[in-house]
Design an enzyme around this catalytic site. Structure first.
Site, PDB file in Angstrom:
ATOM      1  N   ASP A  84       0.862  -1.172   0.000  1.00 21.23           N
ATOM      2  CA  ASP A  84       0.000   0.000   0.000  1.00 21.23           C
ATOM      3  C   ASP A  84       0.907   1.233   0.000  1.00 21.23           C
ATOM      4  OD1 ASP A  84      -1.962  -1.864   0.352  1.00 21.23           O
ATOM      5  OD2 ASP A  84      -2.801  -0.984   2.173  1.00 21.23           O
ATOM      6  N   HIS A 160       5.181  -7.240  -0.436  1.00 27.11           N
ATOM      7  CA  HIS A 160       5.073  -8.521  -1.124  1.00 27.11           C
ATOM      8  C   HIS A 160       5.877  -8.512  -2.418  1.00 27.11           C
ATOM      9  CE1 HIS A 160       1.392  -9.789   1.266  1.00 27.11           C
ATOM     10  NE2 HIS A 160       1.486  -8.500   1.561  1.00 27.11           N
ATOM     11  N   SER A 271       7.439   3.638   5.361  1.00 28.35           N
ATOM     12  CA  SER A 271       8.714   3.928   4.733  1.00 28.35           C
ATOM     13  C   SER A 271       8.552   4.012   3.231  1.00 28.35           C
ATOM     14  CB  SER A 271       9.758   2.879   5.124  1.00 28.35           C
ATOM     15  OG  SER A 271      11.046   3.348   4.785  1.00 28.35           O
TER      16      SER A 271
END
Length: 302
Positions: A84, A160, A271
């Site tokens: 995200d 991911h 981050s």
């Protein structure tokens, strides 16, 4: 800028990390997490566990998992968003420079470090190029592309695999832990090259592929699930140093095979993730600068 760089962000981040591990009394959990949810716009309906009393400390809450179908993985496009976040920049790499935000660049070689040998990356050497950028491109007619994704504190903090690829090598740069908020990134040139980061390199069907997890203030902890030897935000380090680890060995000639959407790692707060990869000239991004994106949505395809 000089004053900001003098702030002991690594020490503060370790202190914050310890605070995050402190178990909260059950009665205090809901008010503390509710304040965080309100401040950063967290959508708890997506969380695998919605009950706030379940999370013993802030660290568990930051690293919460999602419901199984909350992020469907796009099957139609070859590269998906690994996390995200917000798209800060994307496009072709030009003149060995990459944009961290519009108009502010950093050196590709400073960011990735010296080129990893082709043997470790598990593909044949390209014809010798004149620049670092050309040396990364292994197939004639291909270009080098990049995409920068900023994870805000309220985002899902796991990341991911963005495509089907093989991870051959890990390079860990200890470094500063300055904020990577887009506002800060606009006034510190080569911010991503100063900060601690973990560079995973390997190959996909079109050649070179890399994913870099960039640390930030209060995000000294970067975890890669298949790499138990990685330890980030250590108390001391030599400026400009890095350490390498190869996943290619006598017992494992293939490296770490990742499928699109596989769990790869996690941050402890928010981050940045930087993708740098090789692809044919007809590769197209399906993005707009500044847009919000979620893990599993399309980044681009041929």
């Amino acid at each position: 800028v000089a004053l900001y760089k003098s702030v002991p962000t690594r020490l503060l981040s370790r202190a914050w990390g310890r605070l995050n591990q402190v178990e909260l009394p059950t009665w205090l959990r809901k008010p503390v997490y509710s304040l965080y949810i309100w401040t950063f716009g967290v959508n708890m309906k997506e969380a695998a566990v919605e009950d706030l009393h379940h999370y013993r400390n802030l660290s568990e809450f930051f690293r919460r998992k999602l419901k199984p179908q909350a992020r469907p993985v796009c099957c139609l496009h070859s590269v998906i968003s690994p996390s995200d976040g917000k798209i800060l920049n994307f496009g072709q790499v030009k003149n060995c420079e990459v944009e961290q935000v519009k108009g502010v660049t950093y050196s590709l070689e400073s960011f990735l470090g010296p080129r990893v040998s082709p043997e470790e990356l598990h593909f044949s050497q390209a014809p010798p190029g004149n620049s670092f950028q050309q040396q990364l491109v292994t197939k004639e007619g291909n270009e080098l592309y990049h995409c920068v994704i900023y994870l805000a504190p309220g985002d899902y903090h796991c990341f991911h695999s963005p495509t089907d690829w093989r991870v051959s090598h890990r390079r860990h740069f200890p470094g500063s832990l300055m904020s990577v908020n887009p506002g800060v990134a606009r006034w510190i040139k080569e911010l991503f090259c100063h900060n601690e980061r973990v560079v995973l390199t390997g190959d996909w069907k079109h050649g070179f592929f890399s994913l870099t997890a960039v640390g930030a203030t209060n995000v000294g902890s970067i975890r890669i699930y298949f790499d138990q030897d990685l330890h980030t935000n250590s108390p001391s380090y030599s400026k400009g140093s890095y350490n390498d680890f190869s996943f290619i060995s006598n017992n494992n000639k293939e490296g770490i095979s990742m499928r699109k959407g596989d769990h790869l790692g996690e941050f402890n707060l928010g981050s940045t993730i930087v993708l740098i990869f090789e692809a044919p000239k007809d590769f197209k991004f399906h993005l707009k600068a500044g847009q919000k994106i979620r893990f599993g949505e399309a980044l681009g395809s041929l």
